[in-house]
Design a protein around this motif. Structure first.
Motif, short mmCIF file in Angstrom:
data_model
loop_
_atom_site.label_atom_id
_atom_site.label_comp_id
_atom_site.label_asym_id
_atom_site.label_seq_id
_atom_site.Cartn_x
_atom_site.Cartn_y
_atom_site.Cartn_z
N ASN A 383 0.93 -1.29 -0.10
CA ASN A 383 -0.13 -0.03 0.18
C ASN A 383 0.78 1.07 -0.13
O ASN A 383 0.42 2.35 -0.42
CB ASN A 383 -0.79 0.03 1.26
CG ASN A 383 -2.05 0.76 1.22
OD1 ASN A 383 -2.73 0.87 -0.19
ND2 ASN A 383 -2.76 1.41 1.96
N ASN A 384 2.17 1.05 0.48
CA ASN A 384 3.13 2.28 0.54
C ASN A 384 4.13 2.34 -0.18
O ASN A 384 5.33 2.78 0.00
CB ASN A 384 3.21 2.40 2.09
CG ASN A 384 2.39 2.71 3.10
OD1 ASN A 384 1.34 3.43 2.76
ND2 ASN A 384 2.32 1.93 4.00
N SER A 385 3.93 1.67 -1.60
CA SER A 385 4.90 1.58 -2.44
C SER A 385 6.22 0.97 -2.18
O SER A 385 7.17 1.53 -2.36
CB SER A 385 5.44 3.26 -3.15
OG SER A 385 4.40 3.86 -3.87
N LYS A 386 6.06 -0.07 -1.59
CA LYS A 386 7.20 -0.73 -0.77
C LYS A 386 6.65 -2.47 -0.57
O LYS A 386 5.41 -2.30 -0.39
CB LYS A 386 7.92 -0.26 0.09
CG LYS A 386 6.97 -0.01 1.58
CD LYS A 386 7.76 0.52 2.84
CE LYS A 386 6.79 0.25 3.97
NZ LYS A 386 7.73 1.07 5.14
N PHE A 387 7.57 -3.09 -0.35
CA PHE A 387 7.19 -4.61 0.00
C PHE A 387 7.28 -4.79 1.47
O PHE A 387 8.45 -4.44 2.10
CB PHE A 387 8.38 -5.16 -0.66
CG PHE A 387 8.14 -6.98 -0.32
CD1 PHE A 387 7.40 -7.79 -1.25
CD2 PHE A 387 8.60 -7.11 0.47
CE1 PHE A 387 7.38 -8.99 -1.19
CE2 PHE A 387 8.38 -8.93 0.67
CZ PHE A 387 7.95 -9.59 -0.02
N GLU A 388 6.41 -5.17 2.22
CA GLU A 388 6.57 -5.65 3.49
C GLU A 388 5.61 -6.86 3.77
O GLU A 388 4.62 -7.00 3.67
CB GLU A 388 5.80 -4.62 4.57
CG GLU A 388 5.82 -4.84 5.77
CD GLU A 388 5.44 -3.73 6.91
OE1 GLU A 388 5.25 -4.12 8.06
OE2 GLU A 388 4.87 -2.59 6.44
N LEU A 389 6.25 -7.91 4.09
CA LEU A 389 5.65 -9.32 4.30
C LEU A 389 5.11 -9.25 5.53
O LEU A 389 5.53 -8.98 6.87
CB LEU A 389 6.66 -10.25 4.03
CG LEU A 389 6.34 -11.87 4.36
CD1 LEU A 389 5.45 -12.25 3.20
CD2 LEU A 389 7.60 -12.77 4.43
N LEU A 390 3.86 -9.49 5.44
CA LEU A 390 2.92 -9.46 6.83
C LEU A 390 2.63 -10.90 7.55
O LEU A 390 2.45 -11.06 8.70
CB LEU A 390 1.49 -8.97 6.37
CG LEU A 390 1.70 -7.32 5.91
CD1 LEU A 390 0.25 -6.96 5.60
CD2 LEU A 390 2.39 -6.39 7.11
N SER A 391 2.65 -11.78 6.56
CA SER A 391 2.04 -13.12 7.28
C SER A 391 2.24 -14.31 6.33
O SER A 391 2.24 -13.83 4.77
CB SER A 391 0.60 -12.94 7.39
OG SER A 391 0.15 -14.29 7.84
N GLU A 392 2.37 -15.57 6.53
CA GLU A 392 2.38 -16.79 5.60
C GLU A 392 1.72 -17.69 6.48
O GLU A 392 1.73 -17.69 7.58
CB GLU A 392 3.91 -17.06 5.28
CG GLU A 392 4.97 -17.30 6.65
CD GLU A 392 6.18 -17.49 6.03
OE1 GLU A 392 6.57 -18.85 5.88
OE2 GLU A 392 6.77 -16.57 6.25
N TYR A 393 1.20 -18.68 5.43
CA TYR A 393 0.48 -19.83 5.95
C TYR A 393 0.67 -20.93 5.03
O TYR A 393 0.70 -20.72 3.80
CB TYR A 393 -1.14 -19.46 6.06
CG TYR A 393 -1.88 -20.61 6.57
CD1 TYR A 393 -2.21 -21.08 8.10
CD2 TYR A 393 -2.90 -21.27 5.81
CE1 TYR A 393 -2.75 -22.03 8.22
CE2 TYR A 393 -3.50 -22.30 5.83
CZ TYR A 393 -3.46 -22.67 7.41
OH TYR A 393 -4.27 -23.57 7.72
N GLU A 394 0.53 -22.18 5.41
CA GLU A 394 0.83 -23.18 4.60
C GLU A 394 -0.42 -24.33 4.58
O GLU A 394 -0.81 -24.71 5.68
CB GLU A 394 2.08 -24.11 4.92
CG GLU A 394 3.50 -23.44 4.79
CD GLU A 394 4.75 -24.47 4.89
OE1 GLU A 394 4.31 -25.73 5.07
OE2 GLU A 394 5.50 -23.90 5.02
#
Length: 426
Positions: A383-394
């Motif tokens: 959302n802010n013109s950058k990459f931020e990994l928030l979560s992951e799930y398998e």
């Protein structure tokens, strides 16, 4: 990186808007409204875990297509008891109906099936295609409107791997493309009767396997006329939706005559620019092209605006949000591209893994959702013109179909189940 810029020429190119009023939450085709794979409104989960799963509904057989959402109900293709079938579920995951057709022809690739093509709807009917050649329209209650078999009518599909092209809708017609190692064509059928309205050849002399294409056409408005844009066999073409007549063509995508370069990722259009993934990103030879959609006839020498040989995707189709193109590459690199210039806004990557990405990314309310073939799913804040990994799930099963948004929820089609995910479980 190789970027070549040409003079900008302004032209109006937009995706067609149908006359049928639909709910804002409807997602009636594989890549949704505007074919951008994105939705700006709604509330979707940032944190993925077991509590995010509202329900999981069992599926009758292996299918790799993406579901669609029409007036709160879900529709997808999946085989049952060895037959092609279309299944509908309600918002709670309960089966509404299942309509079966003829014998399924199963997939050859480990990530393929007889149900690779995704359904499409105009809010009046559901249109589907299967590897067996079955091509059909169903009423929203599951009643068959018409069915025919394109393999029986027009010959065997000669693609090396499983089909991937989904049907698309113009105002009056349902359109299919077959681009393979044989007589290739684009054809339109009447939505109501299923009768063939027009069929035009689309054949090019290209290196081995470059004629085998898995992309889906795009319905656009071009020079104030409803048109169909097709990518495959190293050519972009624009056809009149009423007659199939070719109005515009652009080649020049493979001047070195590289073999074994099928087209899989579908282009995206932003303003008057088509962004085209090509080459073999999976083998270290990516290509990304920016092509201006203006003019008439053969525009090969004039309309290539920019080119890159360091970024692309082989299988996943890019997403578009707020005028930017988001590419999830086959091994998890993520690139945000300015479509006007081809320049990188930012680049990052998801966690490394031997498994690849086959599902195309979804962007919903500033969150990018990417799913790997082994079932690993990632949420990235873009959302802010950058990459931020928030979560992951398998997930506990492979996932090839692309995620779609519902009303404040996500739907994920796995090999064995359809999942509904939300921030707050109802």
């Amino acid at each position: 990186m190789n970027i070549t810029l040409m003079r900008t020429i302004v032209v109006t190119v937009g995706l067609c808007v149908g006359s049928v009023a639909v709910d804002a939450a409807d997602w009636m085709s594989w890549r949704g409204p505007r074919d951008h794979g994105s939705q700006s409104s709604g509330t979707f989960p940032d944190e993925l875990n077991e509590e995010s799963i509202v329900w999981r509904a069992p599926l009758p057989g292996k299918g790799c297509s993406t579901p669609i959402l029409v007036d709160g109900n879900l529709y997808l293709t999946a085989p049952e008891n060895g037959k092609d079938a279309v299944m509908s579920l309600d918002a709670s995951g309960q089966r509404r109906w299942l309509t079966a057709f003829d014998t399924e022809v199963s997939g050859k690739h480990r990530n393929g099936s007889g149900c690779n093509a995704s359904p499409v709807s105009d809010a009046n009917a559901i249109y589907v295609y299967f590897k067996s050649g079955t091509f059909a329209a169903l009423e929203l209650d599951g009643t068959k409107r018409w069915a025919t078999n394109l393999v029986e009518r027009f010959g065997k599909d000669e693609r090396f791997w499983d089909h991937g092209t989904s049907p698309v809708l113009t105002k009056d017609y349902v359109v299919m493309a077959r681009m393979h190692a044989g007589e290739s064509w684009l054809a339109a059928f009447d939505k109501v009767s299923g009768d063939l309205v027009w069929k035009v050849p689309r054949n090019y002399d290209v290196p081995k396997e470059s004629d085998q294409c898995y992309t889906t056409p795009l319905v656009i408005e071009y020079e104030q006329r409803e048109s169909v844009l097709v990518w495959g066999a190293e050519h972009l073409t624009i056809h009149d939706a009423a007659t199939g007549e070719e109005r515009w063509s652009c080649g020049g995508f493979n001047p070195d005559a590289n073999a074994l370069w099928p087209a899989i990722a579908t282009p995206v259009i932003v303003d008057d620019m088509a962004v085209v993934c090509f080459g073999r990103n999976d083998r270290g030879t990516p290509q990304l092209h920016g092509v201006r959609l203006n003019g008439n006839g053969d525009v090969t020498d004039t309309n290539h605006v920019w080119f890159r040989d360091d970024v692309s995707a082989f299988v996943p189709t890019p997403a578009v949000a707020k005028g930017l193109v988001y590419i999830v590459r086959d091994k998890g690199e993520v690139d945000c591209i300015d479509p006007a210039t081809g320049e990188t806004v930012w680049s990052d990557r998801l966690p490394k893994n031997r498994s690849a990405y086959y599902a195309s990314p979804l962007i919903a309310s500033g969150r990018l959702y990417a799913i790997r073939e082994d079932g690993a799913m990632y949420v990235v804040d873009v959302n802010n013109s950058k990459f931020e990994l928030l979560s992951e799930y398998e997930f506990d099963q492979p996932i090839i179909g692309s995620p779609i948004p519902g009303k404040d929820c996500l739907y994920i089609r796995g090999q064995d189940h359809l999942f509904c995910l939300a921030t707050d479980r109802q």
